[in-house]
Design a protein around this motif. Structure first.
Motif, PDB file in Angstrom:
ATOM      1  N   THR A   1     -47.226 -84.654 -30.722  1.00 28.37           N
ATOM      2  CA  THR A   1     -48.188 -83.826 -29.142  1.00 28.37           C
ATOM      3  C   THR A   1     -47.766 -84.940 -28.394  1.00 28.37           C
ATOM      4  OG1 THR A   1     -50.023 -84.932 -29.733  1.00 28.37           O
ATOM      5  CG2 THR A   1     -49.561 -82.987 -31.330  1.00 28.37           C
ATOM      6  N   SER A   2     -48.101 -83.763 -27.505  1.00 30.31           N
ATOM      7  CA  SER A   2     -47.782 -84.920 -26.595  1.00 30.31           C
ATOM      8  C   SER A   2     -48.752 -85.495 -26.113  1.00 30.31           C
ATOM      9  CB  SER A   2     -47.616 -82.929 -25.078  1.00 30.31           C
ATOM     10  OG  SER A   2     -48.407 -82.818 -24.651  1.00 30.31           O
ATOM     11  N   ALA A   3     -49.935 -85.305 -26.154  1.00 31.19           N
ATOM     12  CA  ALA A   3     -50.853 -86.151 -26.573  1.00 31.19           C
ATOM     13  C   ALA A   3     -50.746 -87.785 -26.728  1.00 31.19           C
ATOM     14  CB  ALA A   3     -52.644 -85.686 -26.060  1.00 31.19           C
ATOM     15  N   GLY A   4     -50.120 -87.497 -28.207  1.00 30.96           N
ATOM     16  CA  GLY A   4     -49.590 -88.525 -29.123  1.00 30.96           C
ATOM     17  C   GLY A   4     -48.782 -89.572 -28.140  1.00 30.96           C
ATOM     18  N   LEU A   5     -47.587 -88.972 -27.632  1.00 31.81           N
ATOM     19  CA  LEU A   5     -46.514 -89.448 -26.867  1.00 31.81           C
ATOM     20  C   LEU A   5     -46.930 -89.768 -25.892  1.00 31.81           C
ATOM     21  CD1 LEU A   5     -43.739 -87.216 -27.682  1.00 31.81           C
ATOM     22  CD2 LEU A   5     -44.022 -89.159 -28.673  1.00 31.81           C
ATOM     23  N   ALA A   6     -48.184 -89.243 -24.867  1.00 27.71           N
ATOM     24  CA  ALA A   6     -48.360 -89.454 -23.563  1.00 27.71           C
ATOM     25  C   ALA A   6     -49.183 -90.974 -24.147  1.00 27.71           C
ATOM     26  CB  ALA A   6     -48.902 -88.630 -23.087  1.00 27.71           C
ATOM     27  N   HIS A   7     -49.319 -91.234 -25.528  1.00 34.02           N
ATOM     28  CA  HIS A   7     -50.336 -92.274 -25.822  1.00 34.02           C
ATOM     29  C   HIS A   7     -49.586 -93.704 -25.899  1.00 34.02           C
ATOM     30  CE1 HIS A   7     -54.274 -94.856 -26.826  1.00 34.02           C
ATOM     31  NE2 HIS A   7     -53.146 -94.957 -28.257  1.00 34.02           N
ATOM     32  N   VAL A   8     -48.475 -93.129 -26.629  1.00 32.69           N
ATOM     33  CA  VAL A   8     -47.344 -94.045 -26.942  1.00 32.69           C
ATOM     34  C   VAL A   8     -46.741 -94.438 -25.963  1.00 32.69           C
ATOM     35  CG1 VAL A   8     -45.452 -94.487 -28.388  1.00 32.69           C
ATOM     36  CG2 VAL A   8     -47.283 -93.070 -29.423  1.00 32.69           C
ATOM     37  N   PHE A   9     -46.659 -94.005 -24.882  1.00 29.29           N
ATOM     38  CA  PHE A   9     -45.885 -94.736 -23.920  1.00 29.29           C
ATOM     39  C   PHE A   9     -47.100 -94.234 -22.752  1.00 29.29           C
ATOM     40  CE2 PHE A   9     -42.461 -92.520 -26.185  1.00 29.29           C
ATOM     41  CZ  PHE A   9     -41.678 -93.441 -25.607  1.00 29.29           C
ATOM     42  N   SER A  10     -47.611 -94.747 -22.568  1.00 32.88           N
ATOM     43  CA  SER A  10     -49.460 -95.295 -21.744  1.00 32.88           C
ATOM     44  C   SER A  10     -49.248 -94.129 -20.173  1.00 32.88           C
ATOM     45  CB  SER A  10     -48.937 -96.544 -21.242  1.00 32.88           C
ATOM     46  OG  SER A  10     -49.469 -97.570 -22.872  1.00 32.88           O
ATOM     47  N   ILE A  11     -48.478 -93.102 -20.503  1.00 35.19           N
ATOM     48  CA  ILE A  11     -48.494 -92.162 -19.454  1.00 35.19           C
ATOM     49  C   ILE A  11     -49.160 -91.191 -19.050  1.00 35.19           C
ATOM     50  CG2 ILE A  11     -46.292 -92.487 -18.627  1.00 35.19           C
ATOM     51  CD1 ILE A  11     -45.107 -90.074 -20.050  1.00 35.19           C
ATOM     52  N   SER A  12     -49.605 -89.589 -18.454  1.00 37.30           N
ATOM     53  CA  SER A  12     -50.533 -88.986 -18.005  1.00 37.30           C
ATOM     54  C   SER A  12     -49.837 -88.153 -19.387  1.00 37.30           C
ATOM     55  CB  SER A  12     -50.819 -88.166 -17.030  1.00 37.30           C
ATOM     56  OG  SER A  12     -49.581 -87.531 -16.997  1.00 37.30           O
ATOM     57  N   ARG A  13     -50.973 -86.716 -19.606  1.00 30.63           N
ATOM     58  CA  ARG A  13     -49.613 -85.553 -20.499  1.00 30.63           C
ATOM     59  C   ARG A  13     -49.744 -84.538 -19.900  1.00 30.63           C
ATOM     60  NH1 ARG A  13     -52.463 -81.236 -22.965  1.00 30.63           N
ATOM     61  NH2 ARG A  13     -51.799 -80.389 -24.460  1.00 30.63           N
ATOM     62  N   ILE A  14     -49.835 -84.427 -18.774  1.00 29.55           N
ATOM     63  CA  ILE A  14     -48.915 -83.835 -17.820  1.00 29.55           C
ATOM     64  C   ILE A  14     -47.869 -84.562 -17.654  1.00 29.55           C
ATOM     65  CG2 ILE A  14     -48.936 -82.978 -15.855  1.00 29.55           C
ATOM     66  CD1 ILE A  14     -52.410 -82.893 -15.716  1.00 29.55           C
ATOM     67  N   ASN A  15     -47.565 -85.416 -17.174  1.00 27.94           N
ATOM     68  CA  ASN A  15     -46.588 -85.981 -16.981  1.00 27.94           C
ATOM     69  C   ASN A  15     -44.811 -85.998 -18.631  1.00 27.94           C
ATOM     70  OD1 ASN A  15     -46.733 -86.871 -14.373  1.00 27.94           O
ATOM     71  ND2 ASN A  15     -46.894 -88.925 -14.958  1.00 27.94           N
ATOM     72  N   MET A  16     -46.231 -86.255 -19.386  1.00 29.26           N
ATOM     73  CA  MET A  16     -45.224 -85.865 -21.145  1.00 29.26           C
ATOM     74  C   MET A  16     -44.773 -84.803 -21.161  1.00 29.26           C
ATOM     75  SD  MET A  16     -43.950 -88.087 -23.606  1.00 29.26           S
ATOM     76  CE  MET A  16     -45.094 -89.817 -23.251  1.00 29.26           C
ATOM     77  N   LEU A  17     -45.802 -83.838 -20.991  1.00 33.16           N
ATOM     78  CA  LEU A  17     -45.055 -82.899 -21.166  1.00 33.16           C
ATOM     79  C   LEU A  17     -44.010 -82.056 -20.163  1.00 33.16           C
ATOM     80  CD1 LEU A  17     -48.515 -80.386 -20.842  1.00 33.16           C
ATOM     81  CD2 LEU A  17     -46.225 -80.584 -22.851  1.00 33.16           C
ATOM     82  N   THR A  18     -43.994 -82.564 -19.065  1.00 36.65           N
ATOM     83  CA  THR A  18     -42.968 -82.595 -18.284  1.00 36.65           C
ATOM     84  C   THR A  18     -41.688 -83.174 -18.849  1.00 36.65           C
ATOM     85  OG1 THR A  18     -44.794 -82.685 -16.522  1.00 36.65           O
ATOM     86  CG2 THR A  18     -41.788 -83.000 -15.508  1.00 36.65           C
TER      87      THR A  18
END
Length: 183
Positions: free
Chosen positions: A140-157
């Motif tokens: 999920t984008s939230a899971g990847l955002a957590h792994v990379f320590s960035i916001s979910r919105i940036n991860m979705l982008t």
């Protein structure tokens, strides 16, 4: 008191501003007090909303270099040192090759724009490499955002850019959108 963190600065600023605004409220004429009280009430709300927008969109900017045991990690987290060095060298080299005088404003704008582009590409490449290393899994984008320590919105982008480059697939797992590298 040591002020080494942006959060401390925000807290000191907002607390001081509220104290002065409340003290000033007493000295104002009655007809202006009713308007000024709305400012006194809305100002903290504006600060809180701004803080959470920053927290969601760019959480790494809230950390000072002194928050890291090794301040080199701060520079590495933001890939700042290497990016600025490369782009500066390139800008100076281009100006020298074209026999142009060095224009500091043009050069700093070029460096800033190129650094931001390069940072975004670096993060996007790291995400793609991570997905390739875990090609049998969907995230999920939230899971990847957590792994990379960035916001979910940036991860979705970043994921949408990778999808537009035909590097990842978007799918569904129940109600959740999941992302996986194309095989």
């Amino acid at each position: 008191m040591k002020v080494s963190n942006p959060l401390t600065i925000i807290a000191i600023f907002s607390g001081t501003a509220e104290a002065f605004a409340t003290a000033a409220l007493i000295a104002l004429p009655l007809e202006i007090q009713s308007l000024f009280i709305y400012f006194v009430m809305l100002f903290p709300l504006i600060i809180v909303v701004t803080f959470f927008l920053i927290l969601i969109l760019k959480p790494h900017v809230l950390y000072a270099p002194s928050d890291f045991d090794n301040q080199q990690h701060f520079l590495d987290l933001n890939n700042l040192r290497k990016s600025v060095e490369e782009i500066s060298e390139k800008s100076i080299k281009e100006a020298s090759e074209n026999n142009q005088p060095l224009d500091p404003r043009k050069m700093s704008k070029t460096i800033a724009d190129s650094t931001i582009d390069k940072l975004e590409d670096t993060i996007k490449d790291r995400i793609y490499q991570y997905l390739k290393e875990h090609s049998n899994e969907a995230f999920t984008s939230a899971g990847l955002a957590h792994v990379f320590s960035i916001s979910r919105i940036n991860m979705l982008t970043y994921l949408q850019k990778l999808e537009s480059q035909n590097l990842v697939n978007k799918g569904k797992d129940g109600d959740s959108a999941v992302w996986q590298v194309k095989k």
